[in-house]
Design an enzyme around this catalytic site. Structure first.
Site, mmCIF file in Angstrom:
data_model
loop_
_atom_site.group_PDB
_atom_site.id
_atom_site.type_symbol
_atom_site.label_atom_id
_atom_site.label_comp_id
_atom_site.label_asym_id
_atom_site.label_seq_id
_atom_site.Cartn_x
_atom_site.Cartn_y
_atom_site.Cartn_z
ATOM 1 N N TYR A 1 -1.165 0.705 1.153
ATOM 2 C CA TYR A 1 -0.431 0.774 2.415
ATOM 3 C C TYR A 1 -1.365 0.794 3.621
ATOM 4 O O TYR A 1 -0.894 0.698 4.759
ATOM 5 C CB TYR A 1 0.482 2.003 2.441
ATOM 6 C CG TYR A 1 1.691 1.810 1.571
ATOM 7 C CD1 TYR A 1 1.544 1.761 0.190
ATOM 8 C CD2 TYR A 1 2.950 1.626 2.103
ATOM 9 C CE1 TYR A 1 2.628 1.540 -0.638
ATOM 10 C CE2 TYR A 1 4.033 1.406 1.286
ATOM 11 C CZ TYR A 1 3.877 1.365 -0.078
ATOM 12 O OH TYR A 1 4.946 1.143 -0.886
ATOM 13 N N LYS B 1 -1.805 5.156 -12.283
ATOM 14 C CA LYS B 1 -2.038 4.014 -13.181
ATOM 15 C C LYS B 1 -3.546 3.937 -13.425
ATOM 16 O O LYS B 1 -4.200 2.904 -13.214
ATOM 17 C CB LYS B 1 -1.473 2.745 -12.522
ATOM 18 C CG LYS B 1 -1.484 1.519 -13.392
ATOM 19 C CD LYS B 1 -0.418 1.517 -14.471
ATOM 20 C CE LYS B 1 -0.574 0.294 -15.376
ATOM 21 N NZ LYS B 1 0.258 0.362 -16.594
ATOM 22 N N ASP C 1 3.898 3.550 -15.334
ATOM 23 C CA ASP C 1 4.954 2.757 -15.987
ATOM 24 C C ASP C 1 5.726 3.616 -16.982
ATOM 25 O O ASP C 1 6.963 3.576 -17.043
ATOM 26 C CB ASP C 1 4.402 1.479 -16.640
ATOM 27 C CG ASP C 1 3.139 1.706 -17.444
ATOM 28 O OD1 ASP C 1 2.603 2.837 -17.441
ATOM 29 O OD2 ASP C 1 2.676 0.754 -18.100
ATOM 30 N N ASP D 1 6.565 5.226 -3.635
ATOM 31 C CA ASP D 1 7.602 4.379 -3.040
ATOM 32 C C ASP D 1 8.558 3.906 -4.143
ATOM 33 O O ASP D 1 9.785 4.011 -4.021
ATOM 34 C CB ASP D 1 6.918 3.188 -2.342
ATOM 35 C CG ASP D 1 7.813 2.521 -1.316
ATOM 36 O OD1 ASP D 1 8.983 2.911 -1.190
ATOM 37 O OD2 ASP D 1 7.334 1.585 -0.644
HETATM 38 O O1 LIG Z 1 7.888 0.482 5.955
HETATM 39 C C1 LIG Z 1 8.695 -0.169 5.322
HETATM 40 O O2 LIG Z 1 9.258 -1.157 5.783
HETATM 41 C C2 LIG Z 1 9.094 0.253 3.927
HETATM 42 C C3 LIG Z 1 8.720 1.674 3.644
HETATM 43 C C4 LIG Z 1 9.336 2.203 2.413
HETATM 44 O O3 LIG Z 1 9.890 1.515 1.593
HETATM 45 C C5 LIG Z 1 9.302 3.642 2.200
HETATM 46 O O4 LIG Z 1 8.646 4.356 2.904
HETATM 47 O O5 LIG Z 1 9.968 4.101 1.250
HETATM 48 MG MG LIG Z 2 10.663 2.673 -0.055
#
Ligand SMILES: O=C(O)CCC(=O)C(=O)O
Ligand SMILES: [Mg+2]
Ligand SMILES: NC(=O)C1=CN([C@@H]2O[C@H](COP(=O)(O)OP(=O)(O)OC[C@H]3O[C@@H](n4cnc5c(N)ncnc54)[C@H](OP(=O)(O)O)[C@@H]3O)[C@@H](O)[C@H]2O)C=CC1
Length: 418
Positions: free
Chosen positions: A162, A232, A285, A309
């Site tokens: 990210y 992972k 997983d 996420d």
């Molecule tokens: O920043 C985004 O557009 C997606 C972020 C996301 O999916 C989350 O933080 O769960």
């Molecule tokens: Mg998300």
């Protein structure tokens, strides 16, 4: 502080922070909110209906939130100028007023602006994404025993892929990185080096330990049974694998954890309750099947950004979907509460979607402020509305004999059922 577009509400005061990061919350706090793109226009007003009602009922007018709109995303481009997606004064306000809440913001796929949600987390160093997942009686679920799903995700929020360090295939930058990797780092296994996008995944000991510390401390404070490090690390040894190693190391160094049956799992005594807390790890997983097959065995989860996420949405599905999954982005002092779901553009402005996720995020916010009586009322209102079968389309399509409510009507139903 003089703002350009933000209007500070009259009669409100700032929340302030003590040296030990505890909050001083006045009875009339100013809470900045970002309405959000897409369904933000639907869920944010519904959230305010429910939260204002809870505060009024709990404190009989002696406490009141003063909402202060701050701008990000598409609305910022309208209020400021077409190129301003995340105004500097929004960041300043969120930092200065300490506790805030936001609706979802759009991120285009493939090109265009980078995620504003991620930018907010990074710029404010909101390094913990806290997403509790539990089932409410009556919510339709695809699993047989949804009550067994009671987990709290601590998702690292500032590192991993990210960070947005990536180069598009075919650009001079990507070619330069590939050349460096091949010629200076001895990398021989880029399968198609001529036409290859490249991404970088930073994971640090500091970033890992501050996140795992929060997860372990949460387990102590809330008398939870285990903390699972999800990674992972078999494939990404020096990022995800190190996350696991550093997590165990932190448990030993700061919580006195010792090996359990020779390891690698560890355990320590909760200094507050005397109960044992197990620290374990599961490969990501396998974790996605574990949460479906054996959810009762998992409790607090500490994981990296991408895993967190994926896990957030997968776990949310087990207890009714992302329409009801709340969250918070936390730094040591600053806190920004936020729904787990996105902008669901196909439903935008239809007054249709479930505002439960943002309402429950605000419930977390009230609890964080120490306004537990109001927070309890929000839960009560939500539980009662759902148990009466008063629900939005997402639950309604899975329930027999339920009453279909609009988004705003559900916010009102939560208020009416407190
Ligand atoms: O920043 C985004 O557009 C997606 C972020 C996301 O999916 C989350 O933080 O769960
Ligand atoms: Mg998300
Ligand atoms: N923190 C943030 O601000 C986030 C922003 N995003 C951004 O949102 C945009 C859209 O992302 P997308 O992948 O479609 O994910 P979304 O979460 O926006 O929507 C996916 C699906 O989830 C269901 N859903 C979402 N919200 C609700 C709700 N409140 N009530 C009921 N159901 C809901 C809907 O399912 P159904 O179709 O079955 O009804 C919807 O189609 C992207 O730009 C993405 O980057 C994504 C996640 C987080």
């Amino acid at each position: 502080m003089g703002f350009q577009k933000i209007v500070v509400p009259e009669g409100g005061e700032k929340i302030t922070v003590n040296a030990d990061n505890t909050l001083n919350v006045p009875s009339n706090p100013i809470i900045p909110f970002i309405e959000g793109d897409g369904i933000g226009v639907d869920v944010t007003p519904a959230m305010k209906i429910a939260i204002d009602a809870a505060v009024q009922k709990a404190y009989n007018g002696e406490r009141k939130i003063h909402w202060m709109e701050v701008y990000a995303g598409e609305k910022a481009t309208q209020v400021y100028d077409p190129d301003t997606w995340l105004p500097e004064e929004t960041l300043e306000a969120v930092k200065d007023y300490v506790v805030s809440i936001k609706g979802p913001l759009t991120t285009p796929v493939g090109g265009g602006i980078r995620s504003l949600n991620v930018a907010l987390r990074q710029k404010l160093d909101l390094y913990t994404c806290l997403r509790p997942v539990r089932w409410f009686e009556g919510v339709p679920s695809p699993v047989k025993k949804p009550a067994d799903v009671d987990m709290v995700i601590f998702r690292e929020n500032s590192e991993d892929i990210y960070a947005g360090i990536e180069w598009k295939a075919g650009t001079a930058e990507a070619d330069k990185v590939i050349k460096f990797l091949r010629e200076e780092m001895g990398v021989t296994n880029i399968r198609f080096p001529e036409n290859c996008g490249i991404g970088v995944k930073p994971v640090s000991v500091e970033g890992t330990k501050r996140l795992v510390r929060q997860a372990l401390q949460y387990a102590v404070d809330n008398d939870r049974e285990s903390v699972t490090l999800v990674h992972k690390g078999n494939i990404m040894k020096f990022t995800e694998g190190s996350f696991k190693d550093w997590g165990y190391e932190l448990a030993k160094e700061e919580f006195g954890a010792e090996l359990l049956d020779g390891g690698p799992w560890m355990q320590f005594k909760n200094p507050k309750s005397g109960k044992t807390i197990v620290v374990k790890d599961v490969i990501a997983d396998a974790m996605l099947q574990q949460i479906l097959l054996r959810p009762a065995e998992y409790d607090v989860i500490a994981t990296l950004n991408l895993n967190g996420d994926y896990l957030s949405d997968a776990l949310a599905a087990e207890v009714g979907g992302i329409g009801i999954a709340p969250g918070a982005n936390l730094a040591d002092a600053v806190a920004m509460f936020e729904a787990t779901h996105g902008t669901a553009p196909k439903y935008a402005g239809q007054d249709k979607v479930n505002p439960g996720s943002l309402i429950l995020s605000a419930e977390m916010m009230l609890r964080h402020m120490g306004w537990v009586e109001a927070a309890d009322l929000v839960l009560k209102g939500m539980e009662k509305a759902i148990s009466k079968g008063e629900v939005t389309y997402d639950f309604h399509r899975l329930m027999d004999d339920a009453k279909l409510l609009k988004c705003s009507e559900f916010g009102q139903a939560v208020a009416d059922n407190m």
